[in-house]
Design a protein around this motif. Structure first.
Motif, PDB file in Angstrom:
ATOM      1  N   PHE A  96       0.808  -1.221   0.000  1.00 31.70           N
ATOM      2  CA  PHE A  96       0.000   0.000   0.000  1.00 31.70           C
ATOM      3  C   PHE A  96       0.842   1.271   0.000  1.00 31.70           C
ATOM      4  O   PHE A  96       0.468   2.294  -0.588  1.00 31.70           O
ATOM      5  CB  PHE A  96      -0.943   0.010   1.210  1.00 31.70           C
ATOM      6  CG  PHE A  96      -0.240   0.134   2.534  1.00 31.70           C
ATOM      7  CD1 PHE A  96      -0.059   1.367   3.137  1.00 31.70           C
ATOM      8  CD2 PHE A  96       0.256  -1.001   3.171  1.00 31.70           C
ATOM      9  CE1 PHE A  96       0.601   1.481   4.357  1.00 31.70           C
ATOM     10  CE2 PHE A  96       0.920  -0.900   4.392  1.00 31.70           C
ATOM     11  CZ  PHE A  96       1.088   0.343   4.992  1.00 31.70           C
ATOM     12  N   TYR A  97       2.013   1.238   0.658  1.00 34.85           N
ATOM     13  CA  TYR A  97       2.822   2.448   0.800  1.00 34.85           C
ATOM     14  C   TYR A  97       3.733   2.691  -0.405  1.00 34.85           C
ATOM     15  O   TYR A  97       4.450   3.697  -0.456  1.00 34.85           O
ATOM     16  CB  TYR A  97       3.652   2.393   2.082  1.00 34.85           C
ATOM     17  CG  TYR A  97       4.665   1.268   2.131  1.00 34.85           C
ATOM     18  CD1 TYR A  97       5.995   1.487   1.791  1.00 34.85           C
ATOM     19  CD2 TYR A  97       4.290  -0.015   2.523  1.00 34.85           C
ATOM     20  CE1 TYR A  97       6.927   0.466   1.845  1.00 34.85           C
ATOM     21  CE2 TYR A  97       5.206  -1.044   2.570  1.00 34.85           C
ATOM     22  CZ  TYR A  97       6.520  -0.802   2.231  1.00 34.85           C
ATOM     23  OH  TYR A  97       7.428  -1.825   2.270  1.00 34.85           O
ATOM     24  N   LYS A  99       2.385   2.602  -3.588  1.00 31.90           N
ATOM     25  CA  LYS A  99       1.384   2.762  -4.642  1.00 31.90           C
ATOM     26  C   LYS A  99       1.034   1.418  -5.289  1.00 31.90           C
ATOM     27  O   LYS A  99       0.776   1.342  -6.486  1.00 31.90           O
ATOM     28  CB  LYS A  99       1.880   3.762  -5.698  1.00 31.90           C
ATOM     29  CG  LYS A  99       2.118   5.161  -5.147  1.00 31.90           C
ATOM     30  CD  LYS A  99       2.583   6.118  -6.230  1.00 31.90           C
ATOM     31  CE  LYS A  99       2.806   7.515  -5.653  1.00 31.90           C
ATOM     32  NZ  LYS A  99       3.288   8.482  -6.682  1.00 31.90           N
ATOM     33  N   PHE A 100       1.089   0.356  -4.470  1.00 26.59           N
ATOM     34  CA  PHE A 100       0.713  -1.003  -4.881  1.00 26.59           C
ATOM     35  C   PHE A 100       1.608  -1.546  -5.995  1.00 26.59           C
ATOM     36  O   PHE A 100       1.176  -2.390  -6.786  1.00 26.59           O
ATOM     37  CB  PHE A 100      -0.764  -1.040  -5.299  1.00 26.59           C
ATOM     38  CG  PHE A 100      -1.686  -0.568  -4.207  1.00 26.59           C
ATOM     39  CD1 PHE A 100      -2.018  -1.394  -3.140  1.00 26.59           C
ATOM     40  CD2 PHE A 100      -2.187   0.725  -4.226  1.00 26.59           C
ATOM     41  CE1 PHE A 100      -2.847  -0.958  -2.114  1.00 26.59           C
ATOM     42  CE2 PHE A 100      -3.021   1.184  -3.206  1.00 26.59           C
ATOM     43  CZ  PHE A 100      -3.349   0.331  -2.151  1.00 26.59           C
ATOM     44  N   ARG A 101       2.846  -1.080  -6.020  1.00 29.11           N
ATOM     45  CA  ARG A 101       3.819  -1.571  -7.001  1.00 29.11           C
ATOM     46  C   ARG A 101       4.988  -2.210  -6.265  1.00 29.11           C
ATOM     47  O   ARG A 101       5.917  -1.521  -5.833  1.00 29.11           O
ATOM     48  CB  ARG A 101       4.318  -0.434  -7.891  1.00 29.11           C
ATOM     49  CG  ARG A 101       3.281   0.133  -8.831  1.00 29.11           C
ATOM     50  CD  ARG A 101       3.884   1.262  -9.653  1.00 29.11           C
ATOM     51  NE  ARG A 101       5.047   0.803 -10.407  1.00 29.11           N
ATOM     52  CZ  ARG A 101       5.921   1.626 -10.987  1.00 29.11           C
ATOM     53  NH1 ARG A 101       5.785   2.938 -10.835  1.00 29.11           N
ATOM     54  NH2 ARG A 101       6.935   1.133 -11.680  1.00 29.11           N
TER      55      ARG A 101
END
Length: 204
Positions: A96-97, A99-101
Motif C-alpha cells: 500500500f505504501y 502505490k501497490f507496485r
C-alpha cells in the motif's frame, strides 16, 4: 473474524520490501531499471547475487512468518495458513505504501510453501534451481513453482478448496510475469548467466 485478522496481519507483513530499502540505500530505482519490479530477481539483475539472495531470503521468511503466526493464533481455522500465505504474497506484490507496485511474488510464494509443507518446499526449490539453470531463465523456475505447489498440496491433502486458495496466488503471479513470457518468446528475457558477466548490473 479470525480470517480477517489473519489476512490483514499477513498482508502487512508481506508488504515489507527489502528490495525497496536496498534500492533507496544504493540510490537505484528498481522500478525504472531492469525488470522494473521490487523483488529478488531484479535485485540480482541490478546489484548481483548477494543482493538477490538477501532480498530473496527476506521475502521467503516474511511469508513463512505470516503463515506460522496465523496458524498459531487461529489453530481452529482449517485454511488460515494458506489464506494468510496468499495474503502475504499479495502484500508483497501490492504494498500500500508503494502505490501497490511491489515485487512479483515468487519468493513469497515459496516462503508460504515452506511454512505449509517444508518437504514439498525443498523439493520444489531443487526443481526450480535445476529448471532455471537448464533453461537459463529465472522465470522458468517461477512458473514451475506456482503450478506444482497448488496441484501437489491439493492432492496430498485431498482438498480441492486448498488448491483453489493457492491458485489465487498462482493467477496473480502469472499475470505479473506476462511481460517476462513475451521477452522469453522474443529472446530478450534476462538470463541467469549474465549476472556473472556483469550485464544489466548497476554497481553502486
Amino acid at each position: 473474524m479470525g480470517y480477517i485478522i489473519a489476512i490483514v496481519m499477513a498482508y502487512l507483513i508481506g508488504s515489507s520490501n527489502l528490495a525497496y530499502y536496498i534500492a533507496r540505500w544504493k540510490h537505484v530505482d528498481f522500478r525504472t531499471s531492469g525488470s522494473g519490479n521490487l523483488g529478488a530477481s531484479n535485485a540480482t539483475m541490478l546489484l548481483g547475487w548477494k543482493a538477490g539472495i538477501l532480498v530473496g531470503a527476506h521475502d521467503i521468511g516474511k511469508s513463512a512468518l505470516a503463515v506460522y503466526l496465523a496458524m498459531a493464533m487461529f489453530p481452529e481455522l482449517e485454511y488460515v495458513g494458506p489464506v494468510a500465505g496468499i495474503a502475504s504474497v499479495l502484500g508483497h506484490i501490492f504494498p500500500f505504501y508503494l502505490k501497490f507496485r511491489g515485487g512479483k511474488g515468487f519468493a513469497s510464494y515459496l516462503g508460504m510453501t515452506l511454512a505449509l509443507n517444508w518437504k514439498l518446499a525443498l523439493v520444489v526449490l531443487v526443481l526450480v534451481v535445476v529448471i532455471a539453470w537448464l533453461t537459463d531463465y529465472i522465470v522458468a523456475g517461477t512458473i514451475t513453482t506456482i503450478v506444482v505447489v497448488p496441484v501437489s498440496l491439493g492432492i496430498m491433502c485431498h482438498s480441492l478448496r486448498l488448491a483453489i486458495i493457492l491458485l489465487v496466488g498462482t493467477a496473480v503471479i502469472a499475470y505479473k510475469h506476462k511481460e517476462n513470457f513475451v521477452r522469453m518468446l522474443n529472446g530478450t528475457e534476462f538470463r541467469i548467466r549474465n549476472v556473472n558477466k556483469g550485464k544489466h548490473r548497476i554497481d553502486k
